[in-house]
Write an enzyme that holds these catalytic residues in place. Structure first.
Site, PDB file in Angstrom:
ATOM      1  N   HIS A  70       8.237  -1.607   7.334  1.00  0.00           N
ATOM      2  CA  HIS A  70       6.967  -2.196   7.786  1.00  0.00           C
ATOM      3  C   HIS A  70       5.810  -1.207   7.583  1.00  0.00           C
ATOM      4  O   HIS A  70       4.752  -1.578   7.053  1.00  0.00           O
ATOM      5  CB  HIS A  70       7.086  -2.600   9.257  1.00  0.00           C
ATOM      6  CG  HIS A  70       5.789  -3.001   9.893  1.00  0.00           C
ATOM      7  ND1 HIS A  70       5.368  -4.305   9.970  1.00  0.00           N
ATOM      8  CD2 HIS A  70       4.798  -2.257  10.463  1.00  0.00           C
ATOM      9  CE1 HIS A  70       4.185  -4.353  10.567  1.00  0.00           C
ATOM     10  NE2 HIS A  70       3.810  -3.116  10.875  1.00  0.00           N
ATOM     11  N   GLU A  71       5.996   0.047   7.999  1.00  0.00           N
ATOM     12  CA  GLU A  71       4.929   1.050   7.830  1.00  0.00           C
ATOM     13  C   GLU A  71       4.639   1.271   6.339  1.00  0.00           C
ATOM     14  O   GLU A  71       3.480   1.422   5.946  1.00  0.00           O
ATOM     15  CB  GLU A  71       5.308   2.375   8.500  1.00  0.00           C
ATOM     16  CG  GLU A  71       5.488   2.287  10.008  1.00  0.00           C
ATOM     17  CD  GLU A  71       4.309   1.626  10.726  1.00  0.00           C
ATOM     18  OE1 GLU A  71       3.168   1.692  10.229  1.00  0.00           O
ATOM     19  OE2 GLU A  71       4.545   1.030  11.796  1.00  0.00           O
ATOM     20  N   HIS A  94       2.299  -1.245   5.096  1.00  0.00           N
ATOM     21  CA  HIS A  94       0.879  -0.918   5.297  1.00  0.00           C
ATOM     22  C   HIS A  94       0.359  -0.011   4.177  1.00  0.00           C
ATOM     23  O   HIS A  94      -0.775  -0.170   3.716  1.00  0.00           O
ATOM     24  CB  HIS A  94       0.678  -0.218   6.648  1.00  0.00           C
ATOM     25  CG  HIS A  94       0.742  -1.141   7.828  1.00  0.00           C
ATOM     26  ND1 HIS A  94       0.038  -2.326   7.890  1.00  0.00           N
ATOM     27  CD2 HIS A  94       1.426  -1.056   8.999  1.00  0.00           C
ATOM     28  CE1 HIS A  94       0.291  -2.927   9.055  1.00  0.00           C
ATOM     29  NE2 HIS A  94       1.135  -2.179   9.735  1.00  0.00           N
TER      30      HIS A  94
HETATM   31 ZN   LIG Z   1       2.009  -2.430  11.564  1.00  0.00          ZN
END
Ligand SMILES: [Zn+2]
Length: 229
Positions: free
Chosen positions: A102-103, A106
């Site tokens: 998830h990171e 980003h």
């Molecule tokens: Zn996030």
């Protein structure tokens, strides 16, 4: 009158939002703990998962570092660094792999100039001022009967709400990118995807909770100051 804590709007709007937000916070740590115990079949760790997502998107200039704390994982666009907590970086669990991917999602958004993320970054300075100044401005405005000041305070609070609203597509999109790479690259086996998804959905709900609290507070603020105007 203004900050009488138990008016109807507080009881039936702000308080339920706060309770929802606390429930979401609890869910994220309980699901993270639960799926931290489930190891990935191929032994990939958080750091590997983040690297896989970056490679998949052809992003090569992002560093991955360890950071202290629990669930302190984040992507820092200024330094272009993904910082993973120790329980994510080195952990070969479906929870850690989900959070790390998830990171990295980003970081890929940033590299691809994903539009909602650009708007979000642009609003950050106003949001920082807004979260500190909005309530004091409204209070001073009420005290000295200055409608203009009250309106500026409410507008600034509105900017904070707007920021939290734009955060939602950014968060959901990062999770979608993460899960699609984890699935497509074979980093996780098919049966492990739902567990990672649960952790990420729980994390996303905390952002929905934060938005709900601010929105409820904004509505209450408008109602309370409206009575005075
Ligand atoms: Zn996030």
């Amino acid at each position: 009158m203004l900050f009488m804590p138990f008016d109807e709007l507080y009881l039936f709007l702000v308080l339920p939002a706060i309770i929802f937000s606390m429930w979401a916070q609890f869910r994220v740590s309980s699901s993270f703990n639960k799926y931290s115990k489930q190891h990935t079949s191929f032994g990939y760790k958080g750091v590997d998962a983040a690297q896989i997502v970056l490679n998949h998107a052809g992003v090569t200039n992002v560093r991955i570092e360890r950071v202290k704390g629990k669930l302190t994982d984040h992507f820092d666009p200024r330094a272009n660094v993904i910082r993973l907590s120790e329980s994510v970086y080195d952990s070969p669990s479906v929870a850690a792999v989900g959070v790390a991917a998830h990171e990295a999602g980003h970081a890929v958004q940033y590299a691809n100039a994903y539009f909602p993320m650009k708007i979000r970054s642009a609003v950050i300075p106003v949001t920082n001022i807004g979260s500190k100044m909005s309530i004091p401005l409204v209070l001073i405005g009420l005290l000295f009967d200055m409608t203009g000041l009250i309106n500026v305070g409410i507008l600034l609070f509105g900017a904070v709400v707007l920021f939290q609203l734009i955060t939602l597509p950014v968060e959901f999109n990062a999770s979608r990118r993460a899960l699609s790479v984890l699935d497509g690259s074979g980093a996780l086996v098919k049966e492990e995807i739902p567990a990672s998804r649960k952790v990420l959905t729980a994390a996303a709900l905390t952002y929905v909770g934060a938005l709900a609290v601010s929105l409820a507070q904004l509505i209450r603020l408008i109602a309370i100051t409206g009575r005075r105007r």
